[in-house]
Design a protein around this motif. Structure first.
Motif, PDB file in Angstrom:
ATOM      1  N   GLU A  29       1.584-109.318  -4.828  1.00 30.76           N
ATOM      2  CA  GLU A  29       0.288-108.185  -5.239  1.00 30.76           C
ATOM      3  C   GLU A  29      -0.448-107.938  -4.314  1.00 30.76           C
ATOM      4  N   ALA A  30      -0.757-106.960  -4.830  1.00 31.19           N
ATOM      5  CA  ALA A  30      -1.870-106.306  -4.386  1.00 31.19           C
ATOM      6  C   ALA A  30      -3.324-105.195  -5.111  1.00 31.19           C
ATOM      7  N   ILE A  31      -4.037-105.642  -4.411  1.00 28.79           N
ATOM      8  CA  ILE A  31      -5.532-105.618  -5.089  1.00 28.79           C
ATOM      9  C   ILE A  31      -5.959-103.941  -4.575  1.00 28.79           C
ATOM     10  N   ALA A  32      -5.722-103.184  -5.245  1.00 24.30           N
ATOM     11  CA  ALA A  32      -5.918-101.343  -5.060  1.00 24.30           C
ATOM     12  C   ALA A  32      -7.883-101.278  -4.596  1.00 24.30           C
ATOM     13  N   PHE A  33      -7.991-100.368  -3.737  1.00 24.66           N
ATOM     14  CA  PHE A  33      -9.650-100.275  -3.275  1.00 24.66           C
ATOM     15  C   PHE A  33      -9.520 -99.000  -3.189  1.00 24.66           C
ATOM     16  N   PHE A  34     -10.712 -97.654  -3.540  1.00 22.36           N
ATOM     17  CA  PHE A  34     -10.976 -96.631  -2.597  1.00 22.36           C
ATOM     18  C   PHE A  34     -11.526 -96.828  -1.715  1.00 22.36           C
ATOM     19  N   ALA A  35     -11.506 -96.639  -0.927  1.00 26.40           N
ATOM     20  CA  ALA A  35     -12.209 -96.554   0.978  1.00 26.40           C
ATOM     21  C   ALA A  35     -12.177 -95.453   1.521  1.00 26.40           C
ATOM     22  N   ASP A  36     -13.512 -95.732   2.660  1.00 30.02           N
ATOM     23  CA  ASP A  36     -14.297 -94.216   2.724  1.00 30.02           C
ATOM     24  C   ASP A  36     -13.897 -95.394   4.154  1.00 30.02           C
ATOM     25  N   LYS A  37     -14.709 -93.890   5.466  1.00 34.56           N
ATOM     26  CA  LYS A  37     -15.058 -95.217   6.829  1.00 34.56           C
ATOM     27  C   LYS A  37     -15.921 -96.140   6.996  1.00 34.56           C
ATOM     28  N   GLY A  38     -16.052 -97.161   7.844  1.00 39.96           N
ATOM     29  CA  GLY A  38     -17.357 -97.874   7.397  1.00 39.96           C
ATOM     30  C   GLY A  38     -16.343 -99.714   7.049  1.00 39.96           C
ATOM     31  N   THR A  69     -14.966-102.479   4.550  1.00 40.44           N
ATOM     32  CA  THR A  69     -15.084-102.732   2.751  1.00 40.44           C
ATOM     33  C   THR A  69     -14.866-104.912   2.755  1.00 40.44           C
ATOM     34  N   GLU A  70     -15.760-105.018   2.280  1.00 42.89           N
ATOM     35  CA  GLU A  70     -15.579-106.411   2.361  1.00 42.89           C
ATOM     36  C   GLU A  70     -14.659-106.357   0.793  1.00 42.89           C
ATOM     37  N   ILE A  71     -13.363-107.250   1.540  1.00 44.45           N
ATOM     38  CA  ILE A  71     -12.817-108.515   0.132  1.00 44.45           C
ATOM     39  C   ILE A  71     -12.768-109.461  -0.432  1.00 44.45           C
ATOM     40  N   ASN A  72     -13.427-109.620  -1.173  1.00 48.49           N
ATOM     41  CA  ASN A  72     -13.564-111.994  -1.736  1.00 48.49           C
ATOM     42  C   ASN A  72     -12.706-112.107  -3.418  1.00 48.49           C
ATOM     43  N   THR A  73     -11.407-112.545  -2.667  1.00 49.06           N
ATOM     44  CA  THR A  73     -10.570-113.296  -3.591  1.00 49.06           C
ATOM     45  C   THR A  73     -10.123-114.541  -3.633  1.00 49.06           C
ATOM     46  N   ASP A  84      -9.723-111.467  -9.986  1.00 50.00           N
ATOM     47  CA  ASP A  84     -10.635-112.137  -8.868  1.00 50.00           C
ATOM     48  C   ASP A  84     -11.383-111.614  -8.142  1.00 50.00           C
ATOM     49  N   ALA A  85     -10.906-110.285  -7.270  1.00 48.28           N
ATOM     50  CA  ALA A  85     -11.049-109.543  -6.302  1.00 48.28           C
ATOM     51  C   ALA A  85     -12.543-108.580  -7.032  1.00 48.28           C
ATOM     52  N   LYS A  86     -13.368-109.256  -5.708  1.00 53.03           N
ATOM     53  CA  LYS A  86     -14.411-108.704  -5.906  1.00 53.03           C
ATOM     54  C   LYS A  86     -14.696-108.133  -4.070  1.00 53.03           C
ATOM     55  N   ILE A  87     -14.988-106.787  -4.337  1.00 53.67           N
ATOM     56  CA  ILE A  87     -14.451-105.435  -3.484  1.00 53.67           C
ATOM     57  C   ILE A  87     -16.193-104.702  -3.257  1.00 53.67           C
ATOM     58  N   LYS A  88     -16.726-104.809  -2.227  1.00 57.07           N
ATOM     59  CA  LYS A  88     -17.784-104.277  -1.863  1.00 57.07           C
ATOM     60  C   LYS A  88     -17.036-103.194  -0.712  1.00 57.07           C
ATOM     61  N   GLY A  89     -17.573-101.823  -0.868  1.00 56.14           N
ATOM     62  CA  GLY A  89     -17.520-100.737   0.534  1.00 56.14           C
ATOM     63  C   GLY A  89     -17.944 -99.260   0.094  1.00 56.14           C
ATOM     64  N   SER A  90     -17.228 -98.342  -0.090  1.00 53.68           N
ATOM     65  CA  SER A  90     -17.226 -97.007  -0.519  1.00 53.68           C
ATOM     66  C   SER A  90     -18.045 -96.971  -1.674  1.00 53.68           C
ATOM     67  N   ALA A  91     -18.904 -95.803  -1.303  1.00 55.97           N
ATOM     68  CA  ALA A  91     -19.309 -95.374  -2.716  1.00 55.97           C
ATOM     69  C   ALA A  91     -18.334 -94.620  -3.932  1.00 55.97           C
ATOM     70  N   GLN A  92     -16.922 -94.400  -2.696  1.00 57.17           N
ATOM     71  CA  GLN A  92     -15.816 -94.018  -4.024  1.00 57.17           C
ATOM     72  C   GLN A  92     -15.765 -95.107  -4.618  1.00 57.17           C
ATOM     73  N   HIS A  93     -15.167 -96.545  -4.797  1.00 54.80           N
ATOM     74  CA  HIS A  93     -14.782 -97.053  -4.769  1.00 54.80           C
ATOM     75  C   HIS A  93     -15.479 -97.485  -6.148  1.00 54.80           C
ATOM     76  N   SER A  94     -17.296 -97.441  -6.400  1.00 52.26           N
ATOM     77  CA  SER A  94     -17.912 -97.708  -7.003  1.00 52.26           C
ATOM     78  C   SER A  94     -17.650 -96.987  -8.258  1.00 52.26           C
ATOM     79  N   LYS A  95     -17.554 -95.692  -7.935  1.00 52.18           N
ATOM     80  CA  LYS A  95     -17.618 -94.268  -9.078  1.00 52.18           C
ATOM     81  C   LYS A  95     -16.350 -94.823  -9.751  1.00 52.18           C
TER      82      LYS A  95
END
Length: 235
Positions: free
Chosen positions: A85-94, A96-100, A108-119
């Motif tokens: 199974e795979a969780i996709a996320f848009f990453a930038d330098k720094g 990225t937190e993934i809780n699932t 159930d994936a909750k992703i906190k990371g890049s501004a690009q992922h939010s967009k």
């Protein structure tokens, strides 16, 4: 004991300091006791593994990788079975937190990371509504075919074409409104790659210099150049 010169001391400190990875993925998969987790990305149309960790009792872990430009990454979970199974996320330098959770790894994936992922999440929220209606139309079309309802089939076809047009126009407008984000060329390459060339060209010309020089910005330029060359050869 002789005192070290200040310059020598600084060199010693810097030499001992660990270099920080470009991307650090901190993940927590609730309920996972055993399994292997992989950090992957697409390179030359193939998924390649960048880092991996074997989980054995601790559901919290970190994965790291170099990163030159904001890009789509995938967190793969192998639960000691044949199915990944795979969780996709848009990453930038720094970081990225993934809780699932193990039970619903992707949903159930909750992703906190890049501004690009939010967009990207913002875009998906709107498109998901159009996709849901498209699924409804598939069911309605199947039922209309069984009953031989020609009028219904024509109406479904008309609505389906309208949905496709709305998706294209929304994607183009979203990309233009976010021309300073690497999400814009990514959407052009993945969501509307088969759109009319003028749509893709409009997005490409609107991108900021930074985004044009990114991974997806360069790929979009190459893609458009290829289409134009092909069209010229057909004449």
């Amino acid at each position: 004991m002789k005192k070290l010169p200040i310059l020598a001391l600084l060199i010693l400190i810097l030499g001992c300091a660990k270099e920080q990875p470009d991307l650090i993925v901190k993940a927590n998969i609730k309920g996972l006791k055993k399994g292997t987790v992989y950090l992957k990305k697409i390179k030359d149309t193939t998924l390649v593994t960048l880092d991996s960790v074997i989980v054995n009792g601790n559901a919290e872990f970190e994965l790291v990788t170099p990163l030159d430009s904001p890009e789509m990454y995938y967190l793969f979970l192998n639960k000691n079975s044949n199915q990944d199974e795979a969780i996709a996320f848009f990453a930038d330098k720094g970081i990225t937190e993934i809780n699932t959770t193990l039970k619903n790894f992707v949903f159930d994936a909750k992703i906190k990371g890049s501004a690009q992922h939010s967009k990207w999440e913002e875009y998906k929220a709107m498109i998901s509504r159009l996709n849901e209606r498209n699924l409804d139309l598939i069911v309605e079309k199947f039922e209309a075919q069984k009953s031989g309802d020609t009028a219904k089939l024509n109406a479904i076809e008309t609505e389906n074409n309208g949905l496709l047009k709305r998706k294209y126009l929304y994607t183009v407008n979203f990309a233009l409104n976010n021309k300073d984000s690497e999400v814009a060329p990514y959407l052009a390459l993945t969501e509307i790659y088969n759109a009319r060339i003028n749509f893709l060209d409009t997005i490409n010309k609107a991108l900021t210099p930074k985004v044009k020089n990114s991974k997806y910005g360069k790929e979009l330029q190459i893609f458009i150049d290829g289409i134009k060359k092909s069209n010229t050869n057909k004449k």
